[in-house]
Design a protein around this motif. Structure first.
Motif, mmCIF file in Angstrom:
data_model
loop_
_atom_site.group_PDB
_atom_site.id
_atom_site.type_symbol
_atom_site.label_atom_id
_atom_site.label_comp_id
_atom_site.label_asym_id
_atom_site.label_seq_id
_atom_site.Cartn_x
_atom_site.Cartn_y
_atom_site.Cartn_z
ATOM 1 N N GLU A 105 0.712 -1.228 -0.139
ATOM 2 C CA GLU A 105 0.055 -0.080 0.081
ATOM 3 C C GLU A 105 0.932 1.206 -0.072
ATOM 4 O O GLU A 105 0.473 2.047 -0.715
ATOM 5 N N LEU A 106 1.841 1.303 0.930
ATOM 6 C CA LEU A 106 2.711 2.354 1.113
ATOM 7 C C LEU A 106 3.429 2.733 -0.447
ATOM 8 O O LEU A 106 3.502 3.799 -0.607
ATOM 9 N N TRP A 107 3.959 1.950 -1.093
ATOM 10 C CA TRP A 107 4.727 1.937 -2.301
ATOM 11 C C TRP A 107 3.900 2.090 -3.324
ATOM 12 O O TRP A 107 4.383 2.776 -4.555
ATOM 13 N N ALA A 108 2.547 1.879 -3.369
ATOM 14 C CA ALA A 108 1.823 2.298 -4.335
ATOM 15 C C ALA A 108 1.416 3.648 -4.632
ATOM 16 O O ALA A 108 0.879 4.147 -5.676
ATOM 17 N N CYS A 109 1.625 4.620 -3.441
ATOM 18 C CA CYS A 109 1.237 5.756 -3.472
ATOM 19 C C CYS A 109 2.111 6.761 -4.454
ATOM 20 O O CYS A 109 3.442 6.601 -4.407
ATOM 21 N N THR A 110 1.561 7.455 -5.188
ATOM 22 C CA THR A 110 2.548 8.500 -5.975
ATOM 23 C C THR A 110 2.831 10.007 -5.446
ATOM 24 O O THR A 110 3.310 10.450 -6.523
ATOM 25 N N SER A 111 2.371 10.132 -4.401
ATOM 26 C CA SER A 111 2.456 11.353 -3.669
ATOM 27 C C SER A 111 1.906 12.522 -4.718
ATOM 28 O O SER A 111 2.632 13.332 -4.615
ATOM 29 N N CYS A 112 1.027 12.391 -5.231
ATOM 30 C CA CYS A 112 0.390 13.223 -6.035
ATOM 31 C C CYS A 112 -0.570 14.446 -5.105
ATOM 32 O O CYS A 112 -0.939 15.398 -5.648
ATOM 33 N N ASN A 113 -0.697 14.184 -3.901
ATOM 34 C CA ASN A 113 -1.783 15.025 -3.031
ATOM 35 C C ASN A 113 -3.120 14.975 -3.234
ATOM 36 O O ASN A 113 -3.961 15.980 -3.000
ATOM 37 N N ALA A 114 -3.478 14.121 -4.355
ATOM 38 C CA ALA A 114 -4.975 14.016 -4.632
ATOM 39 C C ALA A 114 -5.938 13.991 -3.492
ATOM 40 O O ALA A 114 -7.016 14.454 -3.239
ATOM 41 N N CYS A 115 -5.538 12.871 -2.641
ATOM 42 C CA CYS A 115 -6.226 12.642 -1.546
ATOM 43 C C CYS A 115 -6.567 13.997 -0.551
ATOM 44 O O CYS A 115 -7.401 14.100 -0.002
ATOM 45 N N VAL A 116 -5.275 14.553 -0.481
ATOM 46 C CA VAL A 116 -5.088 15.699 0.531
ATOM 47 C C VAL A 116 -6.063 16.628 -0.064
ATOM 48 O O VAL A 116 -6.967 17.502 0.487
ATOM 49 N N GLU A 117 -6.247 17.084 -1.511
ATOM 50 C CA GLU A 117 -6.978 17.930 -1.947
ATOM 51 C C GLU A 117 -8.500 17.728 -1.727
ATOM 52 O O GLU A 117 -9.207 18.327 -1.666
ATOM 53 N N ALA A 118 -8.705 16.429 -2.119
ATOM 54 C CA ALA A 118 -10.241 16.046 -2.119
ATOM 55 C C ALA A 118 -10.738 15.958 -0.574
ATOM 56 O O ALA A 118 -12.141 15.973 -0.565
ATOM 57 N N CYS A 119 -10.010 15.827 0.497
ATOM 58 C CA CYS A 119 -10.714 15.755 1.682
ATOM 59 C C CYS A 119 -11.483 17.018 2.141
ATOM 60 O O CYS A 119 -10.900 17.995 2.221
ATOM 61 N N PRO A 120 -12.762 16.797 2.784
ATOM 62 C CA PRO A 120 -13.500 17.842 2.846
ATOM 63 C C PRO A 120 -13.171 18.629 4.294
ATOM 64 O O PRO A 120 -13.514 19.655 4.698
ATOM 65 N N VAL A 121 -12.223 17.794 5.176
ATOM 66 C CA VAL A 121 -11.853 18.493 6.436
ATOM 67 C C VAL A 121 -10.446 18.437 6.645
ATOM 68 O O VAL A 121 -9.791 18.424 7.919
ATOM 69 N N SER A 122 -9.476 18.717 5.606
ATOM 70 C CA SER A 122 -8.218 18.726 5.683
ATOM 71 C C SER A 122 -7.369 17.929 6.395
ATOM 72 O O SER A 122 -6.483 17.987 6.970
ATOM 73 N N ILE A 123 -7.711 16.550 6.049
ATOM 74 C CA ILE A 123 -6.868 15.473 6.408
ATOM 75 C C ILE A 123 -5.723 15.032 5.534
ATOM 76 O O ILE A 123 -6.026 15.266 4.234
ATOM 77 N N ASP A 124 -4.748 14.680 5.981
ATOM 78 C CA ASP A 124 -3.459 14.399 5.049
ATOM 79 C C ASP A 124 -2.930 12.990 5.220
ATOM 80 O O ASP A 124 -2.100 12.679 5.857
ATOM 81 N N PRO A 125 -3.562 12.185 4.459
ATOM 82 C CA PRO A 125 -3.021 10.536 4.433
ATOM 83 C C PRO A 125 -1.601 10.622 4.015
ATOM 84 O O PRO A 125 -0.772 9.652 4.483
ATOM 85 N N LEU A 126 -1.323 11.630 3.072
ATOM 86 C CA LEU A 126 0.043 11.352 2.286
ATOM 87 C C LEU A 126 1.196 11.737 3.407
ATOM 88 O O LEU A 126 2.203 11.032 3.260
ATOM 89 N N SER A 127 1.002 12.344 4.412
ATOM 90 C CA SER A 127 1.949 12.727 5.384
ATOM 91 C C SER A 127 2.456 11.341 6.189
ATOM 92 O O SER A 127 3.512 11.072 6.613
ATOM 93 N N ILE A 128 1.223 10.546 6.544
ATOM 94 C CA ILE A 128 1.758 9.227 7.050
ATOM 95 C C ILE A 128 2.241 8.104 6.314
ATOM 96 O O ILE A 128 3.275 7.565 6.642
ATOM 97 N N ILE A 129 2.004 8.175 4.911
ATOM 98 C CA ILE A 129 2.489 7.105 4.314
ATOM 99 C C ILE A 129 3.850 7.720 4.039
ATOM 100 O O ILE A 129 4.979 6.852 4.100
ATOM 101 N N MET A 130 4.477 8.976 4.061
ATOM 102 C CA MET A 130 5.648 9.399 3.733
ATOM 103 C C MET A 130 6.453 9.020 4.899
ATOM 104 O O MET A 130 7.818 8.530 4.921
ATOM 105 N N ASP A 131 5.814 9.063 6.224
ATOM 106 C CA ASP A 131 6.829 9.142 7.245
ATOM 107 C C ASP A 131 6.966 7.478 7.594
ATOM 108 O O ASP A 131 7.963 7.251 8.031
#
Length: 437
Positions: free
Chosen positions: A368-394
């Motif tokens: 799952e972690l290495w499938a991420c393209t780090s494009c930030n689409a998930c961060v942009e889409a979240c209606p309450v400013s959640i940042d899944p990418l930061s957890i993936i990168m850590d």
């Protein structure tokens, strides 16, 4: 005068609010398990984000249908719950519609009329939400991570909302004194005839039953929030305030790592000049994150705030192309692991005892972690400013720097940087050969 109902009401109120307060205490305790992070910058922008995103629902309405329905439910619950104040006063002091005695009839009628209209709109909106989820079966509500409790939770909260709105309208419809005012009963007047053939005693019992069930339902709903994705009702405000204000493509870099990279890429660089206000020699005890305690407290707040709406997963290019990554699952897994750690602490008198598990591998897989393209689409889409990418990168940082477990392609690139001062497998002296071709 019979004070037993007032005493019972006070007991219910104390138990309901007390249990809620205890769960909120555990919630804060769990969030504080995360690493400290400085989010005191850009105060004005943070307030603006909270007002626009959490209060103004600006990101919700980007999808007009669901956004509009959500705004109705959101506004309805906020305004209708003003009426709860009257119920609490009546319950504690034995009065009946105390505000009708304190306010002019026209003003009180306007308030109740507003509540009734909103209650009807909320009921209709929730029914539409239920149809979208269970009949139309919108794809993002039927992903792999939305089985079991997450699926049930989504429906349970809809049933609770429908029942609470129905009880409110029935309570008004069977309140003969209120109906006789003929002010504010814009919806309940059409429900009242359903009970017209019943004895007055029966109607009074129905009214009292609806009144009790309504307030007990609200207390139950309040305490259900802790166990539900609808905890975002409370946490969306702090989460949007503490959300990321830097450009979405800007990643957090460690000073020690920046120093090493600069030394590899430019032998003449002064690594100490990269961050004059920080100790460039400071090396963290652990690079990245393998468990929830390694994440910062804002990331843990993110996990508890997740609405499980699936907009992030719906926009994720990795997920769209069939890979296992789901940003929503990343947040759900983080929250589930954090809850498990919290229960471990509760069971061991305030101390965490190693349970042989961690967020990495036991909850979130490396695939799952290495499938991420780090494009930030998930961060942009979240209606309450959640940042899944930061957890993936850590978590990626932990794999690379603590376990040397990066994919072959990444290892090749880092080897090239180390040997050639560039990601490409060419000697520095050959870089400009293309100019002569």
């Amino acid at each position: 005068m019979n004070y037993i109902p007032n005493i019972l009401f006070a007991i219910a109120l104390i138990i309901g609010i007390g249990y809620f307060a205890n769960n909120i205490r555990k919630l804060f305790r769990n969030i504080k398990l995360g690493q400290d992070v400085d989010v005191s910058d850009n105060t004005s922008q943070r307030w603006k984000n909270m007002i626009n995103i959490a209060l103004g629902q600006s990101k919700m309405v980007k999808r007009p249908v669901s956004g509009f329905l959500h705004v109705i439910v959101y506004v309805g619950f906020i305004i209708i719950n003003i009426e709860v104040l009257e119920i609490i006063i009546d319950g504690l002091f034995g009065s009946h519609r105390i505000f009708s005695e304190l306010l002019p009839t026209s003003v009180y009628g306007f308030l109740i009329a507003s509540f009734e209209i909103l209650a009807a709109l909320v009921f209709v909106s929730v029914v539409i939400f239920w149809i979208r989820r269970n009949v139309i079966k919108i794809q993002r509500f039927w992903k792999a991570e939305m089985k079991g409790w997450p699926k049930s939770d989504g429906n349970i909260i809809l049933y609770i909302e429908m029942i609470l709105m129905a009880l409110f309208l029935v309570m008004n419809a069977t309140d003969t004194a209120f109906q006789s005012m003929n002010s504010g009963n814009v919806i309940s007047q059409f429900i009242a005839p359903l009970f017209s053939g019943l004895p007055e005693v029966t109607i009074a019992v129905i009214e009292r039953s609806a009144w009790w069930l309504h307030i007990l339902g609200i207390l139950g709903f309040l305490n259900y929030l802790y166990f539900s994705k609808h905890l975002h009702i409370l946490l969306a405000f702090p989460n949007t305030y503490y959300g990321k204000v830097k450009p979405k493509g800007q990643l957090d870099n460690l000073v020690a790592v920046t120093k090493e990279v600069k030394m590899m890429m430019d032998p003449d660089a002064d690594p100490y000049a990269a961050a004059p206000e920080e100790d460039a020699d400071e090396i963290p005890a652990k690079f990245g994150a393998s468990d929830v305690q390694d994440l910062n407290w804002v990331q843990l707040l993110n996990a508890y705030t997740c609405t499980e709406c699936g907009r992030c997963t719906n926009e994720c290019p990795a997920n769209i192309t069939g890979k296992k990554l789901s940003p929503r699952k990343i947040m759900m897994d983080t929250r589930d692991r954090l809850e498990e750690v919290g229960k471990n602490i509760d069971a061991n008198k305030g101390v965490f005892v190693d349970d042989g598990k961690q967020l990495l591998d036991d909850y979130i897989t490396r695939e799952e972690l290495w499938a991420c393209t780090s494009c930030n689409a998930c961060v942009e889409a979240c209606p309450v400013s959640i940042d899944p990418l930061s957890i993936i990168m850590d978590m990626r940082r932990y794999l690379v720097m603590e376990q040397s477990a990066a994919p072959m392609e990444l290892n090749n690139m880092m080897t090239n940087i180390e040997n050639n001062a560039a990601p490409w497998p060419y000697n520095q002296m050959d870089r400009l050969n293309w100019k002569n071709e």
